[in-house]
Design a protein around this motif. Structure first.
Motif, PDB file in Angstrom:
ATOM      1  N   ALA A  39       0.831  -1.204   0.000  1.00 12.65           N
ATOM      2  CA  ALA A  39       0.000   0.000   0.000  1.00 12.65           C
ATOM      3  C   ALA A  39       0.867   1.256   0.000  1.00 12.65           C
ATOM      4  CB  ALA A  39      -0.931  -0.005   1.207  1.00 12.65           C
ATOM      5  N   ARG A  40       1.874   1.260   0.855  1.00 14.38           N
ATOM      6  CA  ARG A  40       2.755   2.426   0.939  1.00 14.38           C
ATOM      7  C   ARG A  40       3.592   2.574  -0.337  1.00 14.38           C
ATOM      8  NH1 ARG A  40       4.570   5.143   5.446  1.00 14.38           N
ATOM      9  NH2 ARG A  40       3.617   3.521   6.755  1.00 14.38           N
ATOM     10  N   ASP A  43       1.405   3.788  -3.365  1.00 13.53           N
ATOM     11  CA  ASP A  43       1.083   5.209  -3.211  1.00 13.53           C
ATOM     12  C   ASP A  43       2.283   6.074  -3.598  1.00 13.53           C
ATOM     13  OD1 ASP A  43      -0.791   7.343  -2.004  1.00 13.53           O
ATOM     14  OD2 ASP A  43       1.098   7.684  -0.942  1.00 13.53           O
ATOM     15  N   HIS A  69     -10.148   8.883  -4.086  1.00 19.60           N
ATOM     16  CA  HIS A  69     -10.756   7.544  -4.031  1.00 19.60           C
ATOM     17  C   HIS A  69      -9.707   6.465  -4.299  1.00 19.60           C
ATOM     18  CE1 HIS A  69     -13.609   4.266  -4.738  1.00 19.60           C
ATOM     19  NE2 HIS A  69     -12.934   4.018  -5.852  1.00 19.60           N
ATOM     20  N   LYS A  71      -6.461   6.595  -3.829  1.00 17.93           N
ATOM     21  CA  LYS A  71      -5.543   6.500  -2.693  1.00 17.93           C
ATOM     22  C   LYS A  71      -6.187   5.765  -1.522  1.00 17.93           C
ATOM     23  CE  LYS A  71      -2.360  10.322  -3.471  1.00 17.93           C
ATOM     24  NZ  LYS A  71      -1.694  11.480  -2.844  1.00 17.93           N
ATOM     25  N   MET A  72      -7.491   5.962  -1.338  1.00 18.20           N
ATOM     26  CA  MET A  72      -8.186   5.263  -0.260  1.00 18.20           C
ATOM     27  C   MET A  72      -8.186   3.756  -0.522  1.00 18.20           C
ATOM     28  SD  MET A  72     -12.163   5.542   0.935  1.00 18.20           S
ATOM     29  CE  MET A  72     -12.665   4.666  -0.552  1.00 18.20           C
ATOM     30  N   VAL A  73      -8.433   3.360  -1.784  1.00 15.94           N
ATOM     31  CA  VAL A  73      -8.413   1.940  -2.135  1.00 15.94           C
ATOM     32  C   VAL A  73      -7.029   1.353  -1.901  1.00 15.94           C
ATOM     33  CG1 VAL A  73      -8.654   0.310  -4.038  1.00 15.94           C
ATOM     34  CG2 VAL A  73     -10.314   2.156  -3.777  1.00 15.94           C
ATOM     35  N   SER A  75      -4.715   2.433   0.148  1.00 17.17           N
ATOM     36  CA  SER A  75      -4.369   2.404   1.572  1.00 17.17           C
ATOM     37  C   SER A  75      -4.987   1.217   2.295  1.00 17.17           C
ATOM     38  CB  SER A  75      -4.815   3.707   2.237  1.00 17.17           C
ATOM     39  OG  SER A  75      -6.229   3.808   2.252  1.00 17.17           O
ATOM     40  N   GLN A  76      -6.047   0.646   1.735  1.00 16.47           N
ATOM     41  CA  GLN A  76      -6.731  -0.475   2.369  1.00 16.47           C
ATOM     42  C   GLN A  76      -6.238  -1.833   1.876  1.00 16.47           C
ATOM     43  OE1 GLN A  76     -10.866   0.347   1.590  1.00 16.47           O
ATOM     44  NE2 GLN A  76     -10.985   1.982   3.127  1.00 16.47           N
ATOM     45  N   LEU A  77      -5.195  -1.848   1.047  1.00 10.91           N
ATOM     46  CA  LEU A  77      -4.656  -3.117   0.569  1.00 10.91           C
ATOM     47  C   LEU A  77      -4.002  -3.878   1.727  1.00 10.91           C
ATOM     48  CD1 LEU A  77      -2.955  -2.013  -2.785  1.00 10.91           C
ATOM     49  CD2 LEU A  77      -5.102  -3.275  -2.524  1.00 10.91           C
ATOM     50  N   PRO A  78      -4.338  -5.161   1.915  1.00 15.54           N
ATOM     51  CA  PRO A  78      -3.700  -5.946   2.980  1.00 15.54           C
ATOM     52  C   PRO A  78      -2.206  -6.087   2.737  1.00 15.54           C
ATOM     53  CG  PRO A  78      -5.674  -7.041   2.144  1.00 15.54           C
ATOM     54  CD  PRO A  78      -5.374  -5.930   1.200  1.00 15.54           C
ATOM     55  N   SER A  93     -11.208  -1.530  -9.100  1.00 11.70           N
ATOM     56  CA  SER A  93     -11.821  -0.383  -8.428  1.00 11.70           C
ATOM     57  C   SER A  93     -11.870   0.832  -9.354  1.00 11.70           C
ATOM     58  CB  SER A  93     -11.052  -0.050  -7.151  1.00 11.70           C
ATOM     59  OG  SER A  93      -9.779   0.484  -7.439  1.00 11.70           O
TER      60      SER A  93
END
Length: 278
Positions: A39-40, A43, A69, A71-73, A75-78, A93
């Protein structure tokens, strides 16, 4: 580059093009780092791409919402998700966002706006500025056998306007009677119009509308002639910001074309007007 050169123009068109580029870029070029959470790292991978777009042209409100939107998706990646699964999830998405917030939203807006057309009497629609929703609405109205003619207001001169000629050509192919007029003369043709239909760059939280330069003139003259004004905009263009005056959010174009036009004017050469703010 297309945005900077004006080949990719409208707010919705730019948003769609940006998301499609992000999707292709992630699928083709993104490689996860073994030393960093996906996620990091993803981004950080997109950050210079966004900076490059901003350098070409300031982001529209719809583009800012789309980036938020995305970036929110991300950030929620496991953290334990594989690279391929993460790329597929993010790209799905993006496709869902394009379908729900732009394509389906535009379809519903057009269907709702069609109910505002009269079924018994012929109407005269005045429009200004290039709007993909207005174009879709007029095309749908023509295919629905609505009786109407269109007055297209062009910015300063026919050749300087971005989209007026294209709209007239499209409507002419559908056997719709069209009239193209310069913006300065709409005070004379508004008396013939039954309604004004325009698009918008964004809608502020206090109800103010941001549009192409000249939109305020069209709205004020329509109010003076007691003509209803319809604004077509997806909720993607709604923003919590507030506009207190008419200049804060203006986007200035390169002044060099206007300077060159003034030089040619002084030399007695025929000049095509150039809009500084768009």
């Amino acid at each position: 580059i297309e945005m900077a050169q004006g080949r990719c123009w409208g707010s919705t068109e730019r948003c769609v093009a940006m998301l499609e580029c992000f999707r292709d870029l992630i699928l083709s070029s993104y490689v996860a780092s073994p030393d960093q959470a996906i996620a990091r790292h993803m981004d950080a991978f997109l950050r210079p791409q966004i900076t490059y777009l901003v350098a070409a042209r300031p982001l529209s409100v719809s583009m800012s919402h789309a980036i938020r939107h995305l970036k929110m998706v991300i950030s929620q990646l496991p953290p334990d998700m594989t690279e391929d699964d993460a790329k597929q999830l993010v790209c799905r998405s993006i496709d869902t966002f394009l379908r729900n917030r732009i394509e389906l939203a535009g379809r519903l807006i057009v269907e709702s706006a069609l109910t505002k057309f009269s079924d018994n009497t012929a109407e005269t629609i005045l429009t200004f500025g290039r709007s993909s929703l207005v174009t879709r609405l007029l095309e749908a109205a023509a295919l629905s056998s609505k009786k109407f003619r269109v007055i297209v207001a062009a910015d300063c001169s026919y050749s300087a306007d971005d989209g007026a000629n294209d709209l007239v050509r499209m409507l002419s192919k559908l056997d719709i009677q069209c009239t193209i007029v310069p913006l300065a003369s709409i005070g004379f043709v508004l008396r013939e119009a039954t309604k004004v239909i325009i698009g918008a760059q964004c809608i502020f939280s206090n109800g103010s509308l941001l549009g192409k330069v000249g939109t305020a003139v069209v709205g004020l003259l329509a109010h003076q002639h007691n003509k209803p004004v319809m604004v077509l905009a997806e909720t993607l263009k709604f923003t919590e910001r507030v506009q207190l005056d008419a200049f804060v959010f203006n986007e200035l174009a390169d002044p060099q074309p206007m300077a060159d036009a003034c030089k040619r004017y002084r030399a007695g050469v025929d000049v095509k007007a150039v809009s500084l703010i768009y």
